[in-house]
Design an enzyme around this catalytic site. Structure first.
Site, PDB file in Angstrom:
ATOM      1  N   CYS A   5     -26.129   0.241 -17.601  1.00  0.00           N
ATOM      2  CA  CYS A   5     -25.282   1.025 -17.643  1.00  0.00           C
ATOM      3  C   CYS A   5     -25.060   2.135 -16.221  1.00  0.00           C
ATOM      4  O   CYS A   5     -25.326   3.042 -16.328  1.00  0.00           O
ATOM      5  CB  CYS A   5     -25.405   2.253 -19.120  1.00  0.00           C
ATOM      6  N   CYS A   8     -25.305   6.250 -17.462  1.00  0.00           N
ATOM      7  CA  CYS A   8     -27.305   6.041 -17.223  1.00  0.00           C
ATOM      8  C   CYS A   8     -27.201   5.979 -15.636  1.00  0.00           C
ATOM      9  O   CYS A   8     -28.517   6.845 -15.170  1.00  0.00           O
ATOM     10  CB  CYS A   8     -28.474   4.923 -18.193  1.00  0.00           C
ATOM     11  N   ASP A  31     -13.734  12.272 -14.154  1.00  0.00           N
ATOM     12  CA  ASP A  31     -13.151  11.337 -14.534  1.00  0.00           C
ATOM     13  C   ASP A  31     -13.077  11.170 -12.943  1.00  0.00           C
ATOM     14  O   ASP A  31     -12.056  11.916 -12.661  1.00  0.00           O
ATOM     15  CB  ASP A  31     -12.315  11.436 -16.123  1.00  0.00           C
ATOM     16  N   HIS A  47     -28.840   7.743 -24.127  1.00  0.00           N
ATOM     17  CA  HIS A  47     -27.767   6.537 -24.004  1.00  0.00           C
ATOM     18  C   HIS A  47     -27.626   5.976 -25.640  1.00  0.00           C
ATOM     19  O   HIS A  47     -28.526   5.306 -26.055  1.00  0.00           O
ATOM     20  CB  HIS A  47     -28.595   5.019 -23.441  1.00  0.00           C
ATOM     21  N   ASN A  88     -12.960   7.560 -27.701  1.00  0.00           N
ATOM     22  CA  ASN A  88     -12.535   6.295 -27.983  1.00  0.00           C
ATOM     23  C   ASN A  88     -13.455   5.748 -28.141  1.00  0.00           C
ATOM     24  O   ASN A  88     -14.876   5.479 -27.326  1.00  0.00           O
ATOM     25  CB  ASN A  88     -11.996   5.317 -26.366  1.00  0.00           C
ATOM     26  N   HIS A  99     -20.937   3.609 -23.388  1.00  0.00           N
ATOM     27  CA  HIS A  99     -21.924   4.984 -23.806  1.00  0.00           C
ATOM     28  C   HIS A  99     -21.074   5.864 -24.062  1.00  0.00           C
ATOM     29  O   HIS A  99     -20.582   6.516 -23.535  1.00  0.00           O
ATOM     30  CB  HIS A  99     -22.927   5.350 -22.082  1.00  0.00           C
ATOM     31  N   HIS A 101     -18.884   9.020 -24.800  1.00  0.00           N
ATOM     32  CA  HIS A 101     -18.376  10.247 -23.983  1.00  0.00           C
ATOM     33  C   HIS A 101     -17.734  10.386 -24.274  1.00  0.00           C
ATOM     34  O   HIS A 101     -16.377   9.975 -24.965  1.00  0.00           O
ATOM     35  CB  HIS A 101     -18.436   9.859 -22.692  1.00  0.00           C
TER      36      HIS A 101
END
Ligand code: 5GP
Ligand code: ZN
Length: 115
Positions: A5, A8, A31, A47, A88, A99, A101
């Site tokens: 991930c 992670c 971002d 996670h 999303n 993961h 967010h």
């Protein structure tokens, strides 16, 4: 932790990130491909794949994420002007990184109302 991930790996420091907040449970970083003048991702260190796979008890971390969002907004000086938070979820929701967010967007007045 999920070995494959991306987020992670960011938590573990294997992928560098521009951190704006960190505590024992939550990390926030800029971002890499900002969609607004300020675009921060706020994630649980645990996670969790998405909102859809939340288990009983996970709501505690969600509520803490919203507290952290306000702390960041205050520190970065856009709390008064306002901001937008987007999550999303899954394929139709346009989720690319599996993961959980929260996109925290600020620094402009968003015109297009999705809802
Ligand atoms: P999603 O489409 O899954 O809701 O959003 C994933 C977001 O993660 C995107 O806005 C994308 O730009 C961001 N992202 C993907 N990989 C990385 C990375 O390695 N570092 C950072 N800082 N952001 C990333
Ligand atoms: Zn992960």
């Amino acid at each position: 932790m999920d070995e494959n991930c991306t987020f992670c790996k960011i938590i573990k420091g294997e992928i560098p990130s521009n951190k704006v907040y960190e505590d024992e449970e939550i990390l926030a970083f800029k971002d890499i491909n900002p969609a607004a003048p300020i675009h921060i991702l706020v994630i649980p260190k645990k996670h969790l794949e998405s909102l859809a796979t939340m288990k009983e008890g996970d709501e505690k971390i969600i509520s803490k994420i919203y507290q952290v969002i306000n702390i960041i907004a205050e520190k970065q000086g856009f709390k008064e002007k306002g901001y937008r938070v987007i999550v999303n979820c899954g394929k139709d929701g346009g989720q690319e990184v599996p993961h959980l967010h929260f996109h925290l967007l600020a620094g402009t007045q968003f015109g297009d109302k999705i809802v």
